[in-house]
Design an enzyme around this catalytic site. Structure first.
Site, PDB file in Angstrom:
ATOM      1  N   ASP A 107      35.746  -7.282  15.131  1.00 23.47           N
ATOM      2  CA  ASP A 107      36.667  -6.141  15.094  1.00 23.47           C
ATOM      3  C   ASP A 107      36.144  -5.050  16.034  1.00 23.47           C
ATOM      4  O   ASP A 107      36.558  -4.948  17.188  1.00 23.47           O
ATOM      5  CB  ASP A 107      36.773  -5.667  13.637  1.00 23.47           C
ATOM      6  CG  ASP A 107      37.859  -4.622  13.431  1.00 23.47           C
ATOM      7  OD1 ASP A 107      38.345  -4.063  14.434  1.00 23.47           O
ATOM      8  OD2 ASP A 107      38.220  -4.357  12.286  1.00 23.47           O
ATOM      9  N   LYS A 135      39.441  -8.687  18.149  1.00 27.47           N
ATOM     10  CA  LYS A 135      40.375  -7.547  18.239  1.00 27.47           C
ATOM     11  C   LYS A 135      40.087  -6.737  19.508  1.00 27.47           C
ATOM     12  O   LYS A 135      38.988  -6.821  20.071  1.00 27.47           O
ATOM     13  CB  LYS A 135      40.248  -6.693  16.990  1.00 27.47           C
ATOM     14  CG  LYS A 135      40.939  -7.326  15.786  1.00 27.47           C
ATOM     15  CD  LYS A 135      41.183  -6.291  14.728  1.00 27.47           C
ATOM     16  CE  LYS A 135      41.994  -6.826  13.600  1.00 27.47           C
ATOM     17  NZ  LYS A 135      42.163  -5.815  12.548  1.00 27.47           N
ATOM     18  N   PHE A 156      46.219  -5.971  10.641  1.00 22.85           N
ATOM     19  CA  PHE A 156      45.454  -6.414   9.475  1.00 22.85           C
ATOM     20  C   PHE A 156      45.765  -7.885   9.225  1.00 22.85           C
ATOM     21  O   PHE A 156      46.879  -8.238   8.856  1.00 22.85           O
ATOM     22  CB  PHE A 156      45.825  -5.578   8.245  1.00 22.85           C
ATOM     23  CG  PHE A 156      44.725  -5.539   7.227  1.00 22.85           C
ATOM     24  CD1 PHE A 156      44.162  -6.705   6.733  1.00 22.85           C
ATOM     25  CD2 PHE A 156      44.230  -4.326   6.779  1.00 22.85           C
ATOM     26  CE1 PHE A 156      43.139  -6.680   5.813  1.00 22.85           C
ATOM     27  CE2 PHE A 156      43.198  -4.275   5.856  1.00 22.85           C
ATOM     28  CZ  PHE A 156      42.649  -5.469   5.364  1.00 22.85           C
TER      29      PHE A 156
END
Ligand code: PRP
Length: 183
Positions: A107, A135, A156
């Site tokens: 992330d 991400k 998400f």
């Protein structure tokens, strides 16, 4: 679990079980080629990486050692602060070994930046990262991620090891979570 059992909690399926399996096979072929003739230790980052570790290990048509680490990131909100604590260390001495860290998502990139730096200080022969998902924020992270399954938008996502409040990890597919669940 199939998505139909929690369909109302999800917005859309990003990757199906079959697409994930095909991607893991593709990554396994690259890894086999790159580590030909070398011993390889794959290290799963608990708990999310359990699914990809199990599938990747079985997709690799070669011997491979497997070990696990559990880490906890401190920080406010949902973002990692980059301060990491080891909850479970490796049982294996990585000195002189080719180490491949396996995670299901990167992330911010802070966890794996810290983890690879920590493992590097133990004198491995090499250290690389494989992640199924990455991400956008992690694309510019200082640590190089050699194997990436898919780059995804900043949404998400749950399933295939990815949780929200410890639920949805056991979904076969990877899907986006409906805002009414997490907001
Ligand atoms: C997730 C994931 C990575 C980390 C990535 O683990 O498995 O290890 O977050 O985040 P970062 O790139 O922003 O550092 P999490 O802390 O959710 O624990 P879990 O695997 O037990 O779900």
């Amino acid at each position: 679990m199939d998505t139909e059992y929690v369909g109302d909690d999800l917005v859309k399926t990003l990757f199906t079980h079959d697409e994930i399996q095909a991607k893991v096979e593709e990554l396994a072929r690259r890894i086999e080629k790159d580590y030909e003739g070398e011993e390889l230790l794959i290290v799963g980052v608990l708990r999310g990486a359990v699914m990809i570790m199990a599938d990747l290990a079985r997709a690799l048509n070669r011997h491979v050692e497997m070990d696990w680490m559990a880490v906890s990131s401190y920080g406010s909100g949902t973002k990692s602060s980059g301060v990491v604590r080891i909850l479970k260390d490796l049982d294996t001495d990585v000195t002189g070994k080719h180490v491949l860290v396996v995670d299901e998502i990167i992330d911010s990139g802070l966890t794996l930046t810290w983890l690879t730096s920590n493992l590097n200080s133990r004198g491995p022969a090499s250290i690389e990262i494989v992640t199924l998902l990455r991400k956008p924020e992690a694309v510019s992270m200082p640590v190089d991620v050699k194997y990436v399954g898919w780059d995804i938008p900043d949404e998400f996502v749950v399933g295939y090891g990815l949780d929200f409040n410890e639920k949805y990890r056991n979904l076969r597919d990877i899907s986006t979570l409906a805002p009414h669940i997490y907001s």
